[in-house]
Write a protein that holds these residues in place. Structure first.
Motif, PDB file in Angstrom:
ATOM      1  N   VAL A 182       0.833  -1.202   0.000  1.00 36.85           N
ATOM      2  CA  VAL A 182       0.000   0.000   0.000  1.00 36.85           C
ATOM      3  C   VAL A 182       0.872   1.260   0.000  1.00 36.85           C
ATOM      4  CG1 VAL A 182      -0.274   0.054   2.526  1.00 36.85           C
ATOM      5  CG2 VAL A 182      -2.009   1.105   1.060  1.00 36.85           C
ATOM      6  N   GLY A 183       0.505   2.205  -0.877  1.00 37.41           N
ATOM      7  CA  GLY A 183       1.257   3.452  -0.991  1.00 37.41           C
ATOM      8  C   GLY A 183       2.456   3.385  -1.913  1.00 37.41           C
ATOM      9  N   GLN A 184       2.845   2.159  -2.349  1.00 39.89           N
ATOM     10  CA  GLN A 184       4.001   2.004  -3.229  1.00 39.89           C
ATOM     11  C   GLN A 184       3.534   1.838  -4.678  1.00 39.89           C
ATOM     12  OE1 GLN A 184       6.500  -1.285  -2.001  1.00 39.89           O
ATOM     13  NE2 GLN A 184       6.185  -0.848   0.162  1.00 39.89           N
ATOM     14  N   VAL A 185       4.285   2.419  -5.611  1.00 40.84           N
ATOM     15  CA  VAL A 185       3.981   2.236  -7.021  1.00 40.84           C
ATOM     16  C   VAL A 185       4.525   0.874  -7.460  1.00 40.84           C
ATOM     17  CG1 VAL A 185       4.270   3.124  -9.363  1.00 40.84           C
ATOM     18  CG2 VAL A 185       4.124   4.711  -7.443  1.00 40.84           C
ATOM     19  N   VAL A 186       3.652   0.054  -8.053  1.00 44.21           N
ATOM     20  CA  VAL A 186       4.030  -1.279  -8.531  1.00 44.21           C
ATOM     21  C   VAL A 186       3.963  -1.259 -10.052  1.00 44.21           C
ATOM     22  CG1 VAL A 186       3.496  -3.742  -8.467  1.00 44.21           C
ATOM     23  CG2 VAL A 186       3.074  -2.320  -6.444  1.00 44.21           C
ATOM     24  N   SER A 187       5.033  -1.684 -10.707  1.00 43.78           N
ATOM     25  CA  SER A 187       5.073  -1.647 -12.168  1.00 43.78           C
ATOM     26  C   SER A 187       4.214  -2.753 -12.771  1.00 43.78           C
ATOM     27  CB  SER A 187       6.516  -1.811 -12.669  1.00 43.78           C
ATOM     28  OG  SER A 187       6.966  -3.135 -12.439  1.00 43.78           O
ATOM     29  N   LYS A 188       3.772  -2.524 -14.010  1.00 43.57           N
ATOM     30  CA  LYS A 188       2.995  -3.549 -14.705  1.00 43.57           C
ATOM     31  C   LYS A 188       3.847  -4.783 -14.948  1.00 43.57           C
ATOM     32  CE  LYS A 188      -0.085  -0.246 -16.925  1.00 43.57           C
ATOM     33  NZ  LYS A 188      -0.529   0.346 -18.205  1.00 43.57           N
ATOM     34  N   ARG A 189       5.136  -4.589 -15.165  1.00 46.99           N
ATOM     35  CA  ARG A 189       6.036  -5.740 -15.355  1.00 46.99           C
ATOM     36  C   ARG A 189       6.047  -6.624 -14.114  1.00 46.99           C
ATOM     37  NH1 ARG A 189      10.189  -7.303 -18.565  1.00 46.99           N
ATOM     38  NH2 ARG A 189      10.034  -5.417 -19.814  1.00 46.99           N
ATOM     39  N   GLY A 214       3.175   5.843 -16.991  1.00 51.97           N
ATOM     40  CA  GLY A 214       4.507   5.434 -17.416  1.00 51.97           C
ATOM     41  C   GLY A 214       5.277   4.645 -16.371  1.00 51.97           C
ATOM     42  N   VAL A 215       4.703   4.492 -15.173  1.00 54.25           N
ATOM     43  CA  VAL A 215       5.419   3.771 -14.105  1.00 54.25           C
ATOM     44  C   VAL A 215       4.646   2.535 -13.662  1.00 54.25           C
ATOM     45  CG1 VAL A 215       6.506   3.954 -11.834  1.00 54.25           C
ATOM     46  CG2 VAL A 215       6.376   5.976 -13.311  1.00 54.25           C
ATOM     47  N   GLY A 216       3.392   2.731 -13.247  1.00 53.58           N
ATOM     48  CA  GLY A 216       2.619   1.587 -12.774  1.00 53.58           C
ATOM     49  C   GLY A 216       1.373   2.036 -12.040  1.00 53.58           C
ATOM     50  N   VAL A 217       1.038   1.343 -10.970  1.00 52.08           N
ATOM     51  CA  VAL A 217      -0.193   1.629 -10.227  1.00 52.08           C
ATOM     52  C   VAL A 217       0.083   1.443  -8.744  1.00 52.08           C
ATOM     53  CG1 VAL A 217      -1.019  -0.766 -10.393  1.00 52.08           C
ATOM     54  CG2 VAL A 217      -2.678   1.096 -10.093  1.00 52.08           C
ATOM     55  N   LYS A 218      -0.665   2.186  -7.918  1.00 49.86           N
ATOM     56  CA  LYS A 218      -0.513   1.991  -6.475  1.00 49.86           C
ATOM     57  C   LYS A 218      -1.892   1.989  -5.821  1.00 49.86           C
ATOM     58  CE  LYS A 218       0.293   6.916  -5.435  1.00 49.86           C
ATOM     59  NZ  LYS A 218       1.175   7.879  -4.756  1.00 49.86           N
ATOM     60  N   LEU A 219      -1.987   1.244  -4.732  1.00 49.34           N
ATOM     61  CA  LEU A 219      -3.194   1.221  -3.916  1.00 49.34           C
ATOM     62  C   LEU A 219      -2.966   2.180  -2.754  1.00 49.34           C
ATOM     63  CD1 LEU A 219      -5.965  -0.290  -3.431  1.00 49.34           C
ATOM     64  CD2 LEU A 219      -4.703  -1.697  -1.808  1.00 49.34           C
ATOM     65  N   VAL A 220      -3.892   3.125  -2.557  1.00 47.37           N
ATOM     66  CA  VAL A 220      -3.731   4.088  -1.480  1.00 47.37           C
ATOM     67  C   VAL A 220      -4.928   4.031  -0.539  1.00 47.37           C
ATOM     68  CG1 VAL A 220      -2.437   5.624  -3.018  1.00 47.37           C
ATOM     69  CG2 VAL A 220      -4.877   6.027  -2.659  1.00 47.37           C
ATOM     70  N   ASP A 221      -4.713   4.529   0.670  1.00 46.20           N
ATOM     71  CA  ASP A 221      -5.788   4.671   1.646  1.00 46.20           C
ATOM     72  C   ASP A 221      -6.401   6.064   1.450  1.00 46.20           C
ATOM     73  OD1 ASP A 221      -7.395   5.057   3.844  1.00 46.20           O
ATOM     74  OD2 ASP A 221      -5.930   4.310   5.298  1.00 46.20           O
ATOM     75  N   PRO A 222      -7.653   6.149   0.993  1.00 45.52           N
ATOM     76  CA  PRO A 222      -8.219   7.461   0.699  1.00 45.52           C
ATOM     77  C   PRO A 222      -8.706   8.228   1.930  1.00 45.52           C
ATOM     78  CG  PRO A 222      -9.848   5.762   0.241  1.00 45.52           C
ATOM     79  CD  PRO A 222      -8.584   5.056   0.679  1.00 45.52           C
ATOM     80  N   GLY A 228      -4.326   8.661   5.615  1.00 42.52           N
ATOM     81  CA  GLY A 228      -3.839   7.469   4.927  1.00 42.52           C
ATOM     82  C   GLY A 228      -2.576   7.788   4.156  1.00 42.52           C
ATOM     83  N   PRO A 229      -1.918   6.747   3.559  1.00 39.04           N
ATOM     84  CA  PRO A 229      -0.707   6.973   2.771  1.00 39.04           C
ATOM     85  C   PRO A 229      -0.945   8.032   1.703  1.00 39.04           C
ATOM     86  CG  PRO A 229      -1.080   4.623   3.076  1.00 39.04           C
ATOM     87  CD  PRO A 229      -2.277   5.328   3.626  1.00 39.04           C
ATOM     88  N   ALA A 230       0.046   8.870   1.488  1.00 35.17           N
ATOM     89  CA  ALA A 230      -0.070   9.986   0.540  1.00 35.17           C
ATOM     90  C   ALA A 230      -0.426   9.512  -0.844  1.00 35.17           C
ATOM     91  CB  ALA A 230       1.246  10.771   0.515  1.00 35.17           C
ATOM     92  N   GLN A 231      -1.319  10.257  -1.499  1.00 34.91           N
ATOM     93  CA  GLN A 231      -1.717   9.922  -2.853  1.00 34.91           C
ATOM     94  C   GLN A 231      -0.859  10.660  -3.855  1.00 34.91           C
ATOM     95  OE1 GLN A 231      -5.968  10.442  -3.319  1.00 34.91           O
ATOM     96  NE2 GLN A 231      -6.391   9.579  -1.305  1.00 34.91           N
TER      97      GLN A 231
END
Length: 236
Positions: free
Chosen positions: A170-177, A221-229, A233-236
């Motif tokens: 959570v809060g981290q950008v995860v790449s599609k790869r 261009g990087v990926g996707v992240k799950l955040v706490d809205p 919560g973790p910064a968006q």
């Protein structure tokens, strides 16, 4: 000591079916089999196996269609066995709900290794056995259930695995790869569309859109992240 799994082999080739039954029983598994898709689906509902090995070239119903039919009623792990080694066919199989695939010809040893790997991935791991809570979203890895603001969210096995992978970071950008490698078990690129489609389905089930995200935020261009809205919560 090896774990014993109850397996169902859906394969119309008598030689392959016989070889697999003998070899996997020798490795300590309990094995049932069926020669057609429809017989296999009936057996899957009746016997509730731990894992299914599904041939894609079945005589009555195309294997991918059989997989979709199975996925409509069951989240049982499935390994597809196919002579179709073209990347689009493999991606379609994984998108239809397969957990892994083997390309014919294959050895019983290779199949046994895939079976154990899939069952290990599907088993709740000790560190994440408790529920994961992100804002109003709760994931329970042991029961594979998701709730949003207390209401159940119906996810496919692949959607659950995708959400769990993101929730664990959570809060981290995860790449599609990384998602292709870890969630789809695909060792190659070029299938970003697969991730995009599943993210779109997941967003819809979470009641949001890419244009107005709450939990799932795309970083172009990087990926996707799950955040706490929720506030704090973790910064968006």
């Amino acid at each position: 000591m090896h774990d014993v799994a109850r397996l169902l082999i859906i394969e119309d080739d008598v030689d392959i079916r016989t070889m697999l039954i003998r070899a996997l029983r020798d490795r300590g598994h309990a094995v049932d089999s069926a020669p057609t898709a429809l017989a296999g689906l009936e057996s899957a509902m009746r016997e509730r196996p731990d894992l299914i090995i599904l041939d894609l070239g079945l005589p009555d119903v195309d294997g991918l269609e059989a997989l979709r039919m199975l996925r409509a009623v069951s989240g049982v792990p499935v390994i597809v066995a196919t002579a179709r080694d073209a990347e689009p066919d493999l991606v379609r199989g994984l998108d239809a709900g397969a957990d892994d695939y083997v390309v014919k010809p294959f050895t019983a040893t290779a199949m046994d290794a895939r079976i154990r790997a899939v069952l290990r991935r599907r088993a709740p791991d000790a560190q994440s056995a408790g529920p994961i809570v992100v804002g109003g979203l709760t994931l329970d890895p042991s029961s594979r259930e998701v709730t949003l603001a207390g209401a159940p969210v119906e996810l496919t096995p692949r959607e659950f695995d995708l959400l769990r992978h993101l929730a664990a970071r959570v809060g981290q950008v995860v790449s599609k790869r990384e998602l292709l490698t870890e969630v789809w078990q695909l060792p190659y690129g070029g299938a970003d569309k697969t991730v995009d489609v599943h993210l779109s389905w997941l967003r819809r089930k979470l009641g949001e859109t890419a244009q107005a995200p709450r939990y799932l935020h795309t970083v172009r261009g990087v990926g996707v992240k799950l955040v706490d809205p929720s506030p704090g919560g973790p910064a968006q």
